[in-house]
Design a protein around this motif. Structure first.
Motif, mmCIF file in Angstrom:
data_model
loop_
_atom_site.group_PDB
_atom_site.id
_atom_site.type_symbol
_atom_site.label_atom_id
_atom_site.label_comp_id
_atom_site.label_asym_id
_atom_site.label_seq_id
_atom_site.Cartn_x
_atom_site.Cartn_y
_atom_site.Cartn_z
ATOM 1 N N GLU A 226 -31.501 67.696 -29.754
ATOM 2 C CA GLU A 226 -30.547 68.793 -29.748
ATOM 3 C C GLU A 226 -31.230 70.109 -29.360
ATOM 4 O O GLU A 226 -30.608 70.977 -28.736
ATOM 5 N N ALA B 146 -21.797 65.278 -31.066
ATOM 6 C CA ALA B 146 -23.226 65.499 -31.305
ATOM 7 C C ALA B 146 -23.412 66.229 -32.638
ATOM 8 O O ALA B 146 -24.269 65.871 -33.448
ATOM 9 N N THR C 248 -32.511 63.436 -33.743
ATOM 10 C CA THR C 248 -31.335 64.200 -33.325
ATOM 11 C C THR C 248 -31.686 65.689 -33.178
ATOM 12 O O THR C 248 -31.260 66.326 -32.218
ATOM 13 N N HIS D 174 -26.595 57.187 -35.063
ATOM 14 C CA HIS D 174 -27.253 57.412 -33.775
ATOM 15 C C HIS D 174 -26.248 57.309 -32.628
ATOM 16 O O HIS D 174 -26.251 58.113 -31.698
ATOM 17 N N HIS E 242 -23.982 63.435 -27.107
ATOM 18 C CA HIS E 242 -25.049 64.023 -26.303
ATOM 19 C C HIS E 242 -24.829 63.751 -24.818
ATOM 20 O O HIS E 242 -24.954 64.622 -23.979
ATOM 21 N N TYR F 76 -24.150 60.380 -32.449
ATOM 22 C CA TYR F 76 -24.892 61.480 -31.828
ATOM 23 C C TYR F 76 -25.017 61.288 -30.315
ATOM 24 O O TYR F 76 -24.739 62.201 -29.538
ATOM 25 N N GLY G 5 -22.794 63.895 -35.451
ATOM 26 C CA GLY G 5 -23.938 62.992 -35.608
ATOM 27 C C GLY G 5 -25.057 63.660 -36.400
ATOM 28 O O GLY G 5 -25.641 63.067 -37.310
ATOM 29 N N ILE G 6 -25.333 64.918 -36.063
ATOM 30 C CA ILE G 6 -26.388 65.651 -36.774
ATOM 31 C C ILE G 6 -25.975 65.882 -38.224
ATOM 32 O O ILE G 6 -26.783 65.711 -39.149
#
Lengths: 116, 423
Positions: free
Chosen positions: B254, B223, B250, B202, B209, B205, B226-227
């Motif tokens: 996103e 990001a 996420t 998290h 973000h 991400y 993270g995904i």
């Protein structure tokens, strides 16, 4: 297998003011820890209070100073320790989590194996 | 240049080389973590394992160009990397040189047709071990699970490469010296250990973000990493509701990325976003995951956050947002994850259910918490509530305070614009 030192830090003032039943329960937990993990517990001891501590420092020029008290002043002081034997850190931490410290906590440090 | 003619004259080997290079690049993108995780099991050392993996990819370039790309490139790479790791491990053992061991159960023999088990969870749980500092867990995960270079990890967190190098070395040393095992925690430990992994993913991400500082509002690469991490966990732990919740969160966040900034890179609030720009494929995928996660109560932190994100994503417009439902979810979230930041977000929901005055009272209560004293969103939220209440002077003062606290240039621009509108 590797050996780890579990240092028990506790707040002496809170311990001194605690109800005798709390002290008794704490003692029982130590007995239980030893009983449940007999083979893994290599050694350990309870220390006398920090008021009995003396620190000795040697300066680079060789001068030795002896002072009353613990090495570093902290709210929680070293009050006892265990030496445990565990296959890895997870096992060591799992054992250390069972070590009672009513008003403090424990620190886990791996011990250097001189034969390694 | 003569090389073009030469390449034309021997197009067959050239094409083969190009094909091999493309296959190696593909295998690097899709199999690197799998190969590293398998090699680490045998090598007992992350750095040694990485060298073996590097070596295997280099060999692949040569062999695949000569003999053609194997049917299962990942298995080929894993075999080569693991055999090399085993060789190094044996040599180290013969020399009686003590290798830092992260492996309590190394594989000593590799049968000819060995089907390599997926060891990626071991790798993830080792990198996200709670005995390591959170920032070290994040760094190790990006370095060894995502395969970023130390320089790339350093850039992502705006620190010098030497600083990141030192952080990684210290973490690897702790893994080796304390004997943090290379294994998946047992069922009893799993919830606590998985929570640590989810926190790291998290954080990766969210760092991408909203960059805490710097010019771009999103550090896209983090990001995406993270995904990718959340997707990998989902593939490895398909039945875990918290993993489903985190991936949903996420994806649902996103989905709004294209609408978060305008053509000039200025921040656009959810309220003002062009919802036609939202990615409806991601929203649908996220919704499905939330529904699945909610079927296993009690809903965890990420599932509740994802459910809130899903309600925003489903609303046809800002005014048609289901605020009472969002507030109910924030109530649950605050119970599951008591934090002042959650309480602040809940206050925003309160402002749309009960009104800005009620919300302002809550926010002023939160302002007494010293941990929020320098949190720019608190001042920004106060400013917005005061603006909606028509308290222009107080709102301007709060925007100024928020401006002093934010280090993100895009957010600062937004706050300045709001401040200018008031005057």
């Amino acid at each position: 297998m590797a050996k780890y030192l579990v240092l028990i830090y506790d707040d002496e003032q809170q311990l001194a003011g605690a109800d005798p039943s709390i002290i008794e329960a704490n003692h029982e937990r130590h007995v239980a820890f030893n009983r449940d993990n007999g083979a893994a517990v290599v050694g350990g001891a309870q220390l006398k209070g920090s008021e009995t501590a003396t620190s000795i420092r040697t300066r680079p020029d060789g001068t030795v100073t002896v002072t009353d008290g613990v090495f570093a002043e902290t709210k929680e002081v070293l009050g006892g320790y265990y030496v445990i034997d565990a296959p890895d850190y997870d096992a060591a931490l799992a054992l250390a989590k069972q070590v009672p410290a009513v008003f403090g906590g424990v620190e886990v440090r791996p011990i250097i194996d001189p034969g390694a | 240049m003569g090389t073009d003619a030469a390449a034309g004259a021997s197009s067959h080997p050239g094409a083969r080389r190009a094909e091999a290079e493309a296959a190696v690049a593909r295998a690097h993108a899709s199999e690197w973590t799998f190969v590293l995780a398998a090699a680490a099991r045998v090598a007992g050392d992350l750095d040694a394992a990485e060298d073996c993996v590097q070596d295997a990819y280099a060999q692949a370039l040569v062999h695949w160009a000569r003999d053609g790309v194997p049917a299962r490139p990942g298995a080929w790479l894993t075999t080569v990397a693991t055999r090399r790791a085993l060789e190094l491990h044996r040599r180290a053992a013969t020399l009686a040189r003590k290798l830092p061991l992260l492996v309590p159960d190394p594989v000593d023999e590799l049968p000819e047709a060995y089907e390599f088990p997926d060891e990626r969870l071991r790798l993830v749980f080792t990198c996200c071990h709670p005995a390591l500092a959170l920032e070290a867990q994040v760094a190790l995960t990006l370095r060894f699970v995502c395969g970023l270079s130390t320089a790339e990890v350093a850039r992502a967190f705006l620190v010098k490469e030497a600083t990141m190098q030192a952080r990684l070395t210290r973490a690897k040393k702790k893994i080796a010296e304390t004997r943090i095992p290379y294994r998946v925690p047992d069922a009893a430990e799993l919830p606590e250990r998985l929570a640590a992994v989810l926190e790291v993913v998290h954080l990766v991400y969210t760092s991408g973000h909203t960059a805490a500082a710097g010019a771009g509002l999103t550090r896209l690469d983090l990001a995406e990493r993270g995904i990718a991490l959340a997707r990998m966990l989902r593939a490895l732990l398909p039945r875990d509701p918290d993993v489903a919740g985190l991936l949903a969160l996420t994806l649902l966040t996103e989905a709004r990325r294209a609408a978060r900034t305008d053509a000039d890179g200025r921040l656009v609030l959810l309220e003002d976003q062009d919802r036609a720009l939202w990615n409806h494929e991601l929203i649908a995928a996220g919704q499905q995951l939330v529904e699945q996660a909610l079927r296993t109560p009690p809903a965890g932190r990420y599932t509740l956050m994802a459910a809130i994100a899903a309600l925003h994503d489903e609303a046809p417009s800002w005014t048609e947002t289901d605020w009472p439902q969002i507030l109910a979810l924030y109530d649950l979230l605050l119970r599951r994850w008591p934090s002042t930041v959650v309480a602040l977000n809940r206050a925003v929901a309160v402002s749309f259910v009960e009104g800005p005055a009620e919300a302002l009272a809550l926010v002023d209560g939160l302002a007494e918490d010293p941990s929020l004293a320098t949190y720019p969103y608190l001042a920004a939220t106060r400013a917005d509530l005061l603006r909606r209440l028509g308290e222009t002077d107080a709102a301007a003062a709060a925007y100024e305070e928020a401006l002093l606290l934010t280090a993100n240039e895009v957010e600062a621009q937004f706050l300045s614009a709001r401040l200018a509108d008031l005057r």
